[in-house]
Design an enzyme around this catalytic site. Structure first.
Site, PDB file in Angstrom:
ATOM      1  N   ALA A  56      39.871  17.819 106.539  1.00 15.50           N
ATOM      2  CA  ALA A  56      41.056  18.366 107.204  1.00 15.50           C
ATOM      3  C   ALA A  56      41.007  19.889 107.092  1.00 15.50           C
ATOM      4  CB  ALA A  56      42.307  17.814 106.545  1.00 15.50           C
ATOM      5  N   CYS A 106      30.346  23.942 120.911  1.00 14.29           N
ATOM      6  CA  CYS A 106      29.998  22.577 121.346  1.00 14.29           C
ATOM      7  C   CYS A 106      31.177  21.603 121.389  1.00 14.29           C
ATOM      8  CB  CYS A 106      28.894  22.018 120.468  1.00 14.29           C
ATOM      9  SG  CYS A 106      27.322  22.849 120.744  1.00 14.29           S
ATOM     10  N   LYS A 111      32.268  28.328 111.701  1.00 16.57           N
ATOM     11  CA  LYS A 111      32.021  27.522 110.511  1.00 16.57           C
ATOM     12  C   LYS A 111      31.075  28.295 109.605  1.00 16.57           C
ATOM     13  CE  LYS A 111      28.168  24.780 112.039  1.00 16.57           C
ATOM     14  NZ  LYS A 111      27.594  23.478 111.988  1.00 16.57           N
TER      15      LYS A 111
HETATM   16  N1  LIG Z   1      24.591  25.780 119.911  1.00 15.43           N
HETATM   17  C1  LIG Z   1      24.522  24.541 119.466  1.00 15.43           C
HETATM   18  O1  LIG Z   1      24.834  24.246 118.307  1.00 15.43           O
HETATM   19  C2  LIG Z   1      24.075  23.453 120.380  1.00 15.43           C
HETATM   20  C3  LIG Z   1      23.698  22.210 119.814  1.00 15.43           C
HETATM   21  C4  LIG Z   1      23.261  21.205 120.665  1.00 15.43           C
HETATM   22  C5  LIG Z   1      23.231  21.409 122.034  1.00 15.43           C
HETATM   23  N2  LIG Z   1      23.629  22.618 122.547  1.00 15.43           N
HETATM   24  C6  LIG Z   1      23.543  22.795 123.999  1.00 15.43           C
HETATM   25  O2  LIG Z   1      22.367  23.542 124.292  1.00 15.43           O
HETATM   26  C7  LIG Z   1      22.580  24.388 125.426  1.00 15.43           C
HETATM   27  C8  LIG Z   1      22.291  25.827 125.056  1.00 15.43           C
HETATM   28  O3  LIG Z   1      23.209  26.232 124.052  1.00 15.43           O
HETATM   29  P1  LIG Z   1      22.978  27.524 123.160  1.00 15.43           P
HETATM   30  O4  LIG Z   1      24.032  27.518 122.125  1.00 15.43           O
HETATM   31  O5  LIG Z   1      21.545  27.607 122.737  1.00 15.43           O
HETATM   32  O6  LIG Z   1      23.258  28.673 124.237  1.00 15.43           O
HETATM   33  P2  LIG Z   1      22.999  30.235 124.095  1.00 15.43           P
HETATM   34  O7  LIG Z   1      24.004  30.902 124.936  1.00 15.43           O
HETATM   35  O8  LIG Z   1      22.864  30.607 122.642  1.00 15.43           O
HETATM   36  O9  LIG Z   1      21.544  30.439 124.745  1.00 15.43           O
HETATM   37  C9  LIG Z   1      21.245  30.233 126.072  1.00 15.43           C
HETATM   38  C10 LIG Z   1      20.163  31.223 126.502  1.00 15.43           C
HETATM   39  O10 LIG Z   1      19.775  30.906 127.846  1.00 15.43           O
HETATM   40  C11 LIG Z   1      19.472  32.127 128.496  1.00 15.43           C
HETATM   41  N3  LIG Z   1      19.449  31.887 129.944  1.00 15.43           N
HETATM   42  C12 LIG Z   1      20.486  31.676 130.792  1.00 15.43           C
HETATM   43  N4  LIG Z   1      20.036  31.497 132.052  1.00 15.43           N
HETATM   44  C13 LIG Z   1      18.682  31.569 131.994  1.00 15.43           C
HETATM   45  C14 LIG Z   1      17.643  31.466 132.946  1.00 15.43           C
HETATM   46  N5  LIG Z   1      17.890  31.220 134.230  1.00 15.43           N
HETATM   47  N6  LIG Z   1      16.362  31.619 132.538  1.00 15.43           N
HETATM   48  C15 LIG Z   1      16.072  31.886 131.246  1.00 15.43           C
HETATM   49  N7  LIG Z   1      17.029  31.999 130.290  1.00 15.43           N
HETATM   50  C16 LIG Z   1      18.300  31.837 130.667  1.00 15.43           C
HETATM   51  C17 LIG Z   1      20.552  33.061 128.006  1.00 15.43           C
HETATM   52  O11 LIG Z   1      20.179  34.421 128.196  1.00 15.43           O
HETATM   53  C18 LIG Z   1      20.634  32.669 126.524  1.00 15.43           C
HETATM   54  O12 LIG Z   1      19.757  33.443 125.717  1.00 15.43           O
HETATM   55  C19 LIG Z   1      24.019  24.124 125.873  1.00 15.43           C
HETATM   56  O13 LIG Z   1      24.018  23.124 126.840  1.00 15.43           O
HETATM   57  C20 LIG Z   1      24.675  23.604 124.592  1.00 15.43           C
HETATM   58  O14 LIG Z   1      25.784  22.781 124.874  1.00 15.43           O
HETATM   59  C21 LIG Z   1      24.027  23.620 121.752  1.00 15.43           C
END
Ligand SMILES: NC(=O)c1ccc[n+]([C@@H]2O[C@H](COP(=O)([O-])OP(=O)(O)OC[C@H]3O[C@@H](n4cnc5c(N)ncnc54)[C@H](O)[C@@H]3O)[C@@H](O)[C@H]2O)c1
Length: 432
Positions: free
Chosen positions: A252, A260, A320
Site C-alpha cells: 500500500a 507503464c 519508484k
Molecule cells: N520502460 C519500461 O519499463 C517498459 C517495460 C516494458 C515495456 N515497455 C514498452 O516498451 C516501449 C518503449 O518504452 P521505453 O520506456 O523504452 O521508451 P523510451 O521513451 O525510453 O525509448 C524509446 C526510444 O525510441 C526512440 N524512437 C522513437 N521513434 C523512433 C524511430 N522512428 N526510430 C528510432 N528510434 C525511435 C526514442 O528516441 C527513444 O529513445 C513502450 O511500448 C513501452 O510501453 C516499457
C-alpha cells in the site's frame, strides 16, 4: 546472431546491451541524434543499476554499437526489434504513430528476409497491422515475418530482469521464425512460450493490468485498515504468504505510476471497449489509484491545516526506487498538488533530480536539495514519496532537530511507526 534494436530507450538500450552480453552482435538505432552521439561517446542516457558496465564491456568487445540509421541497422541484422514508445492519447487509447513510422522505415530498408520483432507494448492485433504496413511499403518479392515478443522488465531492475526472465513470450503467425527466436533466447534460462501473435500481445496488457490490480487491492485494504486501526502490512503479509496469492505487488502507498502501469491499464480498458467488453474491474483499479493520492494529500492537510507558505520536505521524485524515470511519477503529482496549495517545497532524490526539473521547475518555492539529510531543515513536515532504500538510512535525529515541527508523512510505509513515535515524530503512513 546479428540483431538490430530500433528505439534505444529504457527497453531498447537494456535489451540491446543484454543480448550483446550473451554473445549476439547488436546495433541499436535511435532517431534522437543527441542520444546516439552520447552513447557513441561512452555516455549512458538513463540510470539503470548495472547497465553502464554491461554497455561499456560490450561496446569494447565490438558486439554493441549505435547508429541513427534504420537502414544501416536493418541491413546488418537477421532480427530487427521494435522498441519505440507507445504513449497514451487523451482518450486512453495508444498512440501508434511511432510503431507505424518504424514499420514503414523498416519496410523501406528491407532487401532480404528479416524477422521483425515487436517489443513495444501494443494493442492486440498490432502484429497484423505491422504486417500489412510492411507489405505495403516494402520492395516487391521481399519476405519477412512479424513476431510479438513483449518485454516484462522492471525499471530499476532491468538488467537483472533481462538476464534472468521469468518467461519469454513469442507470438508468431507462421512457424518460420520460431527456430531463430529460440536460438536468440537459448542463452537465457527461462521457459519460452510460443503462441499466436494476438495472444502474445494480450499477455502483456493482461499481466500489467493484473499487477496494477494487486496494488490497488492493497491500497483499498489500506483505507479499511486506517478506519479499523489495523495494519495493512500485517494483513498483506498474512495474505501473501499463501502461495496462491504471493507477497509481491501488495504494498500500500501513494499508488502506482511510471511510464507503464497507468498507460497500459488505460490502453487495456480502451482495447476491451473496442472489442465490446466493458472492463469495469480495471476502471475501479484506476479509480482506487487516483483516490489514494487524494486521500494522502488530505492526510497532510488534515494535520498541517493550511498548506500555503508551509515548508515541506519531499524525499523522492522518481516513480519508484532505483530509477531516474519521472514519467507519471506519483511523487511529481504529489509535489504539484502541494505546490498548487502554496506550499514551499524542498525536494531531493538519489537519481531523478535532473529529469524532475522539466516537470517541477526550480524556483524560490521549489528548492532542489542535493544533501538528502538536509531536506527536512526548517520544514513543517517531511514527506516520503518514493521507496528508495537510501531513505531508510536518513539521519532522523538531525532531521528532527532541524525541523520546525517534527511531522513525517510516509507515503511508502518505509519506517516503523513505533520507532518513529519513540524518536518523537508525529508519524502518518498509509493503512497503519
Ligand atoms: N520502460 C519500461 O519499463 C517498459 C517495460 C516494458 C515495456 N515497455 C514498452 O516498451 C516501449 C518503449 O518504452 P521505453 O520506456 O523504452 O521508451 P523510451 O521513451 O525510453 O525509448 C524509446 C526510444 O525510441 C526512440 N524512437 C522513437 N521513434 C523512433 C524511430 N522512428 N526510430 C528510432 N528510434 C525511435 C526514442 O528516441 C527513444 O529513445 C513502450 O511500448 C513501452 O510501453 C516499457
Amino acid at each position: 546472431m546479428r540483431l538490430c534494436i530500433i528505439g534505444t530507450g529504457y527497453v531498447g538500450l537494456v535489451t540491446g546491451a543484454c543480448f550483446a552480453e550473451v554473445g549476439h552482435t547488436v546495433v541499436c538505432v535511435d532517431a534522437d541524434a543527441k542520444k546516439v552521439a552520447l552513447l557513441r561517446n561512452g555516455g549512458i542516457p538513463i540510470y539503470e543499476p548495472g547497465l553502464e558496465e554491461v554497455v561499456r564491456r560490450n561496446v569494447a568487445s565490438g558486439r554493441l554499437s549505435f547508429t541513427g540509421s534504420t537502414a544501416e541497422g536493418v541491413a546488418a541484422s537477421e532480427v530487427v526489434f521494435i522498441a519505440v514508445p507507445t504513449p497514451p492519447q487523451a482518450d486512453g487509447s495508444v498512440d501508434m504513430s511511432y510503431i507505424e513510422a518504424v514499420a514503414r522505415e523498416v519496410a523501406a530498408s528491407l532487401t532480404a528476409y528479416r524477422i521483425i520483432v515487436d517489443k513495444s507494448t501494443v494493442p492486440v492485433k498490432t502484429g497484423e497491422k505491422v504486417t500489412e504496413t510492411i507489405k505495403r511499403y516494402c520492395p516487391a518479392g521481399v519476405d519477412f515475418d512479424v513476431v510479438s515478443n513483449p518485454e516484462f522488465l522492471r525499471e530499476g531492475f532491468a538488467v537483472d530482469d533481462l538476464m534472468k526472465p521469468d518467461r519469454i513470450v513469442v507470438g508468431v503467425s507462421s512457424p518460420r521464425p520460431v527456430a531463430a527466436m529460440r536460438e536468440l533466447y537459448a542463452p537465457f534460462d527461462a521457459p519460452v512460450i510460443v503462441t499466436d501473435t494476438n495472444s502474445a500481445e494480450l499477455i502483456k496488457h493482461a499481466a500489467n493490468s493484473f499487477l496494477a490490480l494487486k496494488i490497488s487491492y492493497a491500497n483499498a485494504l489500506s483505507v479499511i485498515c486506517d478506519a479499523a486501526g489495523a495494519n495493512v502490512q500485517e494483513v498483506t503479509r498474512g495474505m501473501g504468504l499463501d502461495n496462491r496469492i504471493g507477497t509481491r505487488f501488495l504494498n500500500a502507498g501513494l499508488g502506482f505510476g511510471g511510464s507503464c502501469f497507468p498507460k497500459d491499464l488505460s490502453a487495456f480498458i480502451h482495447i476491451s471497449e473496442q472489442l465490446g467488453y466493458d472492463f469495469r474491474l480495471l476502471k475501479e483499479v484506476q479509480q482506487i489509484n487516483a483516490d489514494q493520492m487524494v486521500r494522502f494529500v488530505k492526510k497532510i492537510q488534515d494535520t498541517l491545516w493550511v498548506l500555503k507558505d508551509k515548508r515541506i520536505g519531499v524525499l523522492g521524485l522518481a516513480f519508484k526506487q532505483n530509477t531516474d524515470d519521472v514519467r507519471t511519477s506519483p511523487a511529481i503529482d504529489l509535489c504539484q498538488r502541494l505546490a498548487k496549495e502554496g506550499a514551499h517545497l524542498r525536494v531531493s532524490d538519489p537519481q531523478a533530480m535532473e529529469k524532475a526539473k522539466a516537470l517541477l521547475p526550480p524556483s524560490a518555492a521549489m528548492e532542489y536539495v542535493d544533501d538528502m539529510d538536509a531536506v527536512a531543515e526548517g520544514c513543517d513536515a517531511l514527506v516520503i514519496a518514493t521507496e528508495w532504500p537510501r531513505f531508510t538510512q536518513l539521519d532522523l535525529a538531525r532531521a528532527k532537530r532541524s525541523m520546525r515541527t517534527p511531522i513525517i508523512f510516509d507515503g511508502r510505509n518505509l519506517f516503523d511507526p513505533a520507532e518513529m513515535k519513540r524518536l518523537g515524530f508525529i508519524y502518518k503512513s498509509v493503512g497503519r
